[in-house]
Design a protein around this motif. Structure first.
Motif, PDB file in Angstrom:
ATOM      1  N   LEU A 185    -123.225 -56.757 -42.378  1.00 57.24           N
ATOM      2  CA  LEU A 185    -123.902 -57.592 -41.382  1.00 57.24           C
ATOM      3  C   LEU A 185    -123.530 -59.054 -41.590  1.00 57.24           C
ATOM      4  N   ASN A 186    -123.214 -59.722 -40.495  1.00 57.20           N
ATOM      5  CA  ASN A 186    -122.920 -61.155 -40.510  1.00 57.20           C
ATOM      6  C   ASN A 186    -123.644 -61.820 -39.346  1.00 57.20           C
ATOM      7  N   ILE A 187    -124.187 -62.998 -39.600  1.00 56.89           N
ATOM      8  CA  ILE A 187    -124.765 -63.767 -38.502  1.00 56.89           C
ATOM      9  C   ILE A 187    -124.694 -65.246 -38.825  1.00 56.89           C
ATOM     10  N   ASN A 188    -124.321 -66.017 -37.806  1.00 55.48           N
ATOM     11  CA  ASN A 188    -124.213 -67.456 -37.908  1.00 55.48           C
ATOM     12  C   ASN A 188    -125.184 -68.073 -36.890  1.00 55.48           C
ATOM     13  N   ILE A 189    -126.053 -68.967 -37.355  1.00 56.76           N
ATOM     14  CA  ILE A 189    -127.024 -69.599 -36.461  1.00 56.76           C
ATOM     15  C   ILE A 189    -126.847 -71.107 -36.521  1.00 56.76           C
ATOM     16  N   ASP A 190    -126.616 -71.715 -35.368  1.00 58.78           N
ATOM     17  CA  ASP A 190    -126.430 -73.166 -35.258  1.00 58.78           C
ATOM     18  C   ASP A 190    -125.365 -73.678 -36.231  1.00 58.78           C
ATOM     19  N   GLY A 191    -124.291 -72.925 -36.335  1.00 59.67           N
ATOM     20  CA  GLY A 191    -123.174 -73.351 -37.177  1.00 59.67           C
ATOM     21  C   GLY A 191    -123.343 -73.060 -38.651  1.00 59.67           C
ATOM     22  N   GLU A 192    -124.452 -72.422 -39.039  1.00 61.49           N
ATOM     23  CA  GLU A 192    -124.687 -72.117 -40.453  1.00 61.49           C
ATOM     24  C   GLU A 192    -124.647 -70.611 -40.688  1.00 61.49           C
ATOM     25  N   GLN A 193    -123.898 -70.208 -41.721  1.00 60.81           N
ATOM     26  CA  GLN A 193    -123.806 -68.787 -42.068  1.00 60.81           C
ATOM     27  C   GLN A 193    -125.109 -68.366 -42.744  1.00 60.81           C
ATOM     28  N   ILE A 194    -125.889 -67.511 -42.080  1.00 58.73           N
ATOM     29  CA  ILE A 194    -127.182 -67.075 -42.622  1.00 58.73           C
ATOM     30  C   ILE A 194    -127.033 -65.797 -43.448  1.00 58.73           C
ATOM     31  N   LEU A 195    -126.304 -64.839 -42.911  1.00 60.99           N
ATOM     32  CA  LEU A 195    -126.026 -63.587 -43.633  1.00 60.99           C
ATOM     33  C   LEU A 195    -124.524 -63.350 -43.614  1.00 60.99           C
ATOM     34  N   GLN A 196    -123.994 -62.939 -44.771  1.00 63.39           N
ATOM     35  CA  GLN A 196    -122.554 -62.708 -44.857  1.00 63.39           C
ATOM     36  C   GLN A 196    -122.286 -61.391 -45.580  1.00 63.39           C
ATOM     37  N   ASP A 197    -121.666 -60.458 -44.852  1.00 67.24           N
ATOM     38  CA  ASP A 197    -121.241 -59.165 -45.406  1.00 67.24           C
ATOM     39  C   ASP A 197    -122.374 -58.456 -46.155  1.00 67.24           C
ATOM     40  N   VAL A 198    -123.537 -58.376 -45.519  1.00 66.46           N
ATOM     41  CA  VAL A 198    -124.694 -57.731 -46.146  1.00 66.46           C
ATOM     42  C   VAL A 198    -124.606 -56.212 -45.960  1.00 66.46           C
ATOM     43  N   SER A 199    -124.582 -55.488 -47.080  1.00 67.25           N
ATOM     44  CA  SER A 199    -124.499 -54.025 -47.039  1.00 67.25           C
ATOM     45  C   SER A 199    -125.450 -53.430 -48.083  1.00 67.25           C
ATOM     46  N   PHE A 200    -126.209 -52.433 -47.686  1.00 67.96           N
ATOM     47  CA  PHE A 200    -127.059 -51.696 -48.624  1.00 67.96           C
ATOM     48  C   PHE A 200    -127.542 -50.415 -47.952  1.00 67.96           C
ATOM     49  N   THR A 201    -127.990 -49.483 -48.768  1.00 75.09           N
ATOM     50  CA  THR A 201    -128.546 -48.228 -48.266  1.00 75.09           C
ATOM     51  C   THR A 201    -129.965 -48.069 -48.774  1.00 75.09           C
ATOM     52  N   VAL A 202    -130.869 -47.707 -47.891  1.00 74.77           N
ATOM     53  CA  VAL A 202    -132.269 -47.481 -48.265  1.00 74.77           C
ATOM     54  C   VAL A 202    -132.477 -45.986 -48.464  1.00 74.77           C
ATOM     55  N   ASN A 203    -133.083 -45.647 -49.589  1.00 81.02           N
ATOM     56  CA  ASN A 203    -133.354 -44.244 -49.910  1.00 81.02           C
ATOM     57  C   ASN A 203    -134.805 -43.899 -49.614  1.00 81.02           C
ATOM     58  N   LYS A 204    -135.061 -42.646 -49.384  1.00 75.16           N
ATOM     59  CA  LYS A 204    -136.417 -42.192 -49.097  1.00 75.16           C
ATOM     60  C   LYS A 204    -137.366 -42.562 -50.242  1.00 75.16           C
ATOM     61  N   GLY A 205    -138.484 -43.197 -49.894  1.00 69.19           N
ATOM     62  CA  GLY A 205    -139.479 -43.563 -50.900  1.00 69.19           C
ATOM     63  C   GLY A 205    -139.250 -44.900 -51.566  1.00 69.19           C
ATOM     64  N   ASP A 206    -138.140 -45.577 -51.237  1.00 62.45           N
ATOM     65  CA  ASP A 206    -137.904 -46.914 -51.799  1.00 62.45           C
ATOM     66  C   ASP A 206    -139.000 -47.883 -51.374  1.00 62.45           C
ATOM     67  N   LYS A 207    -139.387 -48.739 -52.288  1.00 61.74           N
ATOM     68  CA  LYS A 207    -140.252 -49.870 -51.959  1.00 61.74           C
ATOM     69  C   LYS A 207    -139.496 -51.118 -52.405  1.00 61.74           C
ATOM     70  N   ILE A 208    -138.794 -51.724 -51.444  1.00 62.27           N
ATOM     71  CA  ILE A 208    -137.828 -52.775 -51.752  1.00 62.27           C
ATOM     72  C   ILE A 208    -138.414 -54.147 -51.429  1.00 62.27           C
TER      73      ILE A 208
END
Length: 531
Positions: free
Chosen positions: A325-348
């Motif tokens: 995931l990538n997102i740029n808001i008003d010229g600022e990089q907010i999220l860059q190459d965000v990757s993860f997997t959520v497993n059943k029962g995780d409390k993250i």
């Protein structure tokens, strides 16, 4: 020393306090607690002289200085940061100003010289030569670096102003320190620094806070506002909470023999007597605890919401997959190459200094915001309930609370909807209040009722403890510990995160740090890495 004698405050026929006699002594930190509207902030204002009591008096040992945490973030906009901190010691700052005026005079007279000499003596007695050094040390400890010290307050951001005003209150070793919600808006590093500062502070502290971990870390006593009076308890917040719960249980066990009740009390005292928040207070505190009797343990009048999240169906093994995931808001990089997997029962718990990044991630996952690139996919058997950080849009409707909550209920019967409002402490005429006039805490409780009605097996909660009182935070905390679904959440409440999260994901400028561990284990790991 600070004390009150038969202090009373009335608003019309209603008495907020009645004949309060209490003594606050040096070396102790008192956590002032009470239900919403009990008068915590009002009591601090009475102690500081901002509000006149209806009767009684506040007594301060002659010569002792009271320092207060200011809440007006714009009051000092035209002053330099370092100067604002020093202004926390009013007498020292007045001397500095008068000295500067005298030495700037073109016609400096003999009388001026005598006056300057007097000021220099008092200036030295107040440790004035080290004032700027101490102010800078406080600012640096709270994360305000030297580059900002000579800027004007109006040039600082909101969080930076909060830290400067806190440094202002702490400056000059005040004899009595009054702090109303000092951890609000602070980052983790600043909170840890403040905890250490107050732990080692030798004078008197009275603090109002909804942060249970903070109260447990710094408080030697709890001052509980209840039944129009204030009662002191030796120990931290956990001790007060457990003792009030024990009192309720003892009251319920009316038929239980007194000998058995005394044994329950003794076991309780043994468990807490060695749990000192300040080592130097441990011995005297243990002695005071050992003197407790059944009559000393009083049940609280507090009411706790009933919070219980029950998924309507169980989720499958495929929960959520996030890729690049990538997102740029008003010229600022907010999220860059965000990757993860959520497993059943995780409390993250999602942590990190950038609140915008965490909120943005949640908005993307809930379909409220589109990423510039990357993908995410929820499992087909998942159902999600979202608690946003900003809930204001939900309440821009002309509906009473029954009709407001009915919007989110499959069962439209009024008695059913009222039942959920009752769980959140809305009953009787309160259920007819307009959704548009609710306080911040009331809105959060309504949003939690909405979340319970959802029956989702995945909860996405962004700062759900904001605006809640201690009782509601405790109820929500316990409800999420019991929740047997999957949880993604953000919170600045240390104890909340520590007791709920089984996995920590920190969003950093260099990517994600993802660990299957508790919050305290994660913080310990980070400390070792920085050594």
């Amino acid at each position: 020393m600070l004390s009150t004698n038969r202090l009373t405050l009335r608003f019309g026929k209603r008495a907020l306090f009645e004949d309060v006699n209490i003594k606050f002594t040096p070396g102790n930190c008192y956590g002032l607690i009470g239900a919403n509207g009990a008068g915590k902030s009002t009591f601090l204002k009475i102690l500081n002289g901002e509000i006149e009591p209806s009767a009684g008096e506040v007594m301060v040992t002659p010569g002792e200085r009271i320092a207060v945490l200011k809440q007006d973030h714009f009051e000092f906009d035209e002053f330099e940061v370092l100067k604002v901190v020093i202004m926390g010691h009013a007498r020292l700052y007045a001397i500095m100003e008068e000295k500067d005026e005298l030495y700037a005079k073109a016609d400096f007279s003999e009388a001026d010289g005598i006056r300057a000499s007097e000021l220099e003596c008092e200036f030295a007695e107040l440790n004035g030569w080290d004032a700027e050094i101490e102010a800078a040390r406080l600012l640096n400890g709270l994360g305000i670096n030297g580059a900002l010290h000579n800027k004007k307050m109006k040039e600082l951001g909101g969080l930076e102003k909060v830290k400067v005003l806190l440094a202002r209150a702490l400056f000059g070793n005040p004899d009595i320190l009054l702090l109303d919600e000092p951890t609000n808006h602070l980052d983790l590093e600043a909170i840890n620094w403040l905890e250490d500062f107050l732990y080692n502070f030798d004078n008197t502290v009275i603090v109002v806070s909804h942060d249970r971990h903070f109260l447990n870390k710094v408080c030697t006593h709890i001052a509980d506002i209840d039944f129009g009076n204030i009662k002191l308890y030796v120990g931290n917040y956990d001790f007060w909470f457990e003792s009030s719960q024990l009192a309720l249980q003892l009251a319920k066990d009316a038929n239980k023999k007194k000998e058995e009740k005394i044994k329950d009390l003794q076991r309780f005292i043994e468990r807490f007597s060695s749990n000192a928040s300040k080592a130097k207070q441990a011995t005297s505190r243990k002695k005071q605890l050992e003197k407790l009797t059944l009559d000393d343990i009083k049940p609280s009048s507090r009411k706790y919401p009933y919070i219980d999240f029950k998924p309507e169906r169980e989720a499958g093994d495929q929960l959520l997959n996030v890729e690049d995931l990538n997102i740029n808001i008003d010229g600022e990089q907010i999220l860059q190459d965000v990757s993860f997997t959520v497993n059943k029962g995780d409390k993250i718990a999602f942590v990190g200094p950038d609140g915008i990044a965490k909120t943005t991630l949640f908005k993307i996952l809930m379909g409220e915001l589109a990423a510039d690139s990357g993908t995410y996919k929820w499992g087909v058997s998942t159902t999600q309930a979202y608690f946003p950080k900003d809930n204001s849009d939900y309440f821009n409707v002309d509906l009473n609370l029954v009709d407001w909550l009915r919007q989110y209920s499959k069962d439209q019967e009024e008695s059913f909807v009222r039942g959920f409002l009752g769980r959140m402490l809305f009953s009787g005429e309160e259920t007819q209040k307009s959704a548009q006039v609710l306080s911040g805490g009331e809105k959060v409780r309504c949003m939690l009722a909405r979340t319970m009605l959802n029956g989702a097996n995945v909860l996405v909660l962004d700062e759900p403890t904001n605006h809640l009182d201690l009782e509601s935070i405790t109820a929500l905390n316990n409800g999420l510990i019991k929740f047997d679904g999957t949880l993604l959440f953000v919170s600045q409440d240390h104890q909340f995160v520590q007791t709920i999260a089984t996995r920590i994901i920190e969003i950093t400028p260099n990517g994600l740090v993802d660990r299957q561990m508790t919050y305290d284990e994660y913080l310990e790991m980070k400390q070792k890495e920085t050594r």
